[in-house]
Scaffold this motif. Structure first.
Motif, PDB file in Angstrom:
ATOM      1  N   UNK A   1      36.390  37.688  46.760  1.00 32.65           N
ATOM      2  CA  UNK A   1      37.381  37.691  47.844  1.00 32.65           C
ATOM      3  C   UNK A   1      36.715  37.716  49.222  1.00 32.65           C
ATOM      4  N   UNK A   2      35.827  38.670  49.474  1.00 39.75           N
ATOM      5  CA  UNK A   2      35.244  38.796  50.808  1.00 39.75           C
ATOM      6  C   UNK A   2      34.404  37.579  51.172  1.00 39.75           C
ATOM      7  N   UNK A   3      33.670  37.027  50.209  1.00 43.92           N
ATOM      8  CA  UNK A   3      32.841  35.860  50.511  1.00 43.92           C
ATOM      9  C   UNK A   3      33.716  34.652  50.808  1.00 43.92           C
ATOM     10  N   UNK A   4      34.754  34.439  50.003  1.00 45.91           N
ATOM     11  CA  UNK A   4      35.587  33.248  50.192  1.00 45.91           C
ATOM     12  C   UNK A   4      36.443  33.368  51.447  1.00 45.91           C
ATOM     13  N   UNK A   5      36.957  34.558  51.743  1.00 49.94           N
ATOM     14  CA  UNK A   5      37.750  34.729  52.963  1.00 49.94           C
ATOM     15  C   UNK A   5      36.886  34.562  54.206  1.00 49.94           C
ATOM     16  N   UNK A   6      35.578  34.785  54.082  1.00 46.20           N
ATOM     17  CA  UNK A   6      34.678  34.559  55.223  1.00 46.20           C
ATOM     18  C   UNK A   6      34.633  33.077  55.595  1.00 46.20           C
ATOM     19  N   UNK A   7      34.909  32.195  54.646  1.00 44.89           N
ATOM     20  CA  UNK A   7      34.944  30.753  54.932  1.00 44.89           C
ATOM     21  C   UNK A   7      36.276  30.310  55.521  1.00 44.89           C
ATOM     22  N   UNK A   8      37.210  31.251  55.733  1.00 46.91           N
ATOM     23  CA  UNK A   8      38.527  30.897  56.256  1.00 46.91           C
ATOM     24  C   UNK A   8      39.544  30.603  55.188  1.00 46.91           C
TER      25      UNK A   8
END
Length: 418
Positions: free
Chosen positions: A331-338
């Motif tokens: 979640x945190x890694x993918x949400x960092x990409x927008x």
């Protein structure tokens, strides 16, 4: 630029006699055409937006089965393409000036003759502070040439109006001593009359300035006043520095489960067997069972930090190594990409992640994931830890097309865009 629905108007006109005439009226702004092949479902026309706004587009179901490309436009400028639902684009309005902007969405028709176009949607961007357009070229006024006067016909030259100040000679000292000025101020005498100044090169209004009057002038005193000793600066005093408390080093521990061996603890934490045995004064026998419930000190090699393009990512479940495989919450890694994550619980136990260029779907306990309808095998099956879905870090490399590298010296997993 009005919102959808009914609006009451009041039209007022003034006749030649100055009397007003008022006429009430009502207009209706039609809503979105639900039967249109493509339409912008959000935001609505005429609303005020700020921050990051999701632009959602609805496509006709029959047309959606053909997996068409949906094009997003902002102020006639192409932003992104989508060929899979949900057709969304996260618009960062902070990069746009405050005011009205036009949103549109296009998609191709089945016969490829002409594109289907949504009805334009007008929204008012209103961010706190607004967007500052930086001026890259700043004019240096010091090098600007003065404005040249127009050529005049030949004739006797006329002196320009003078604005200088001529001081009258100082009168003789009342004491009669030569070389000592009088205590009275010299009176200035202005030469010239009040005339308008030349037009400003910055285009401001022209003002008429009177002849300046010189300020009164007095002589300096014979001696300076004495300074009180209390006002004399003393030697600087070094500020008191309080030593900062040193934080205690807390070594991570792991509790031994029933039937676990030193090798099992090593696979679970990612730490070396010899290092675990050294820290806990144990013999280096990897297959010997350990007493259940015992807490073992493990080296800090199991946990690591993650930085995406040099920006550290904060986690509520720490990324770690297990059996030599780096794991991190998706979640945190993918949400960092927008992007956005959607969780489907119950019997589905599925994660669906969508950003500008990717649509990812994976299931808990399944080592196969789908990325843009392409199947990818994971090093380890996804699992849930403290409410977070953990996946191998190598999955980010394959799913996001990025570079992943671990620095053992700093304990950081670096993810960089290609």
């Amino acid at each position: 630029l009005l919102t959808e629905g009914n609006h009451d108007l009041l039209i007022k006109a003034f006749g030649p006699d100055g009397k007003p005439v008022e006429v009430p009226a009502r207009i209706r702004i039609p809503g979105a055409d639900l039967s249109a092949p493509v339409r912008i479902a959000y935001p609505l026309n005429g609303v005020e937006v700020s921050g990051t706004v999701p632009i959602r587009v609805k496509v006709d179901p029959d047309l959606q089965r053909q997996k068409p490309y949906v094009t997003f436009f902002i102020n006639k400028e192409l932003k992104v393409l989508r060929n899979f639902p949900p057709y969304e684009y996260n618009w960062d309005t902070t990069k746009y000036v405050n005011g009205w902007h036009v949103l549109e969405a296009w998609t191709q028709s089945p016969d490829m003759a002409a594109p289907y176009k949504s009805r334009p949607v007008n929204v008012n961007v209103n961010n706190s502070g607004g967007f500052t357009q930086r001026q890259t070229i700043i004019e240096d006024l010091r090098t600007a040439e003065p404005q040249r006067a127009e050529a005049k016909p030949a004739g006797p030259p006329t002196p320009p109006p003078s604005r200088s100040i001529v001081l009258a000679p100082e009168p003789a000292s009342s004491t009669g001593q030569p070389g000592r000025p009088a205590r009275t101020a010299a009176r200035p005498t202005a030469v010239g009359s009040s005339k308008p100044v030349e037009p400003s090169t910055t285009g401001r209004a022209v003002r008429t300035l009177p002849n300046p009057v010189a300020p009164s002038m007095t002589t300096a005193p014979d001696s300076l006043p004495r300074v009180a000793p209390s006002l004399v600066a003393s030697a600087p005093v070094a500020p008191s520095v309080r030593p900062r408390p040193v934080a205690k080093v807390v070594r991570p521990t792991v509790k031994v489960q029933k039937g676990e061996t030193l090798a099992a603890v090593s696979r679970k934490t990612g730490a070396d067997v010899k290092e675990i045995a050294r820290l806990n004064n144990l013999p280096e026998q990897a297959r010997t069972q350990l007493p259940a419930g015992r807490s073992l000190i493990v080296p800090q090699v199991g946990a690591f930090d993650v930085a995406y393009d040099g920006v550290p990512i904060a986690f509520d479940v720490t990324p770690r190594f297990e059996a030599g495989i780096g794991l991190a919450p998706i979640r945190q890694v993918f949400e960092h990409t927008g992007g956005r994550l959607y969780w489907y619980g119950g019997t589905a136990q599925t994660v669906r992640a969508v950003n500008d260029t990717r649509e990812i779907q994976l299931k808990i306990g399944d080592d196969r994931a789908t990325v843009n309808n392409r199947s990818i095998k994971l090093e380890r099956k996804p699992f849930i830890d403290t409410g977070r879905t953990l996946v191998p870090v190598s999955f980010f490399r394959d799913a996001l097309d990025v570079q992943v590298q671990f620095d053992a010296a700093t304990g950081r997993m670096s993810i960089r865009s290609k």
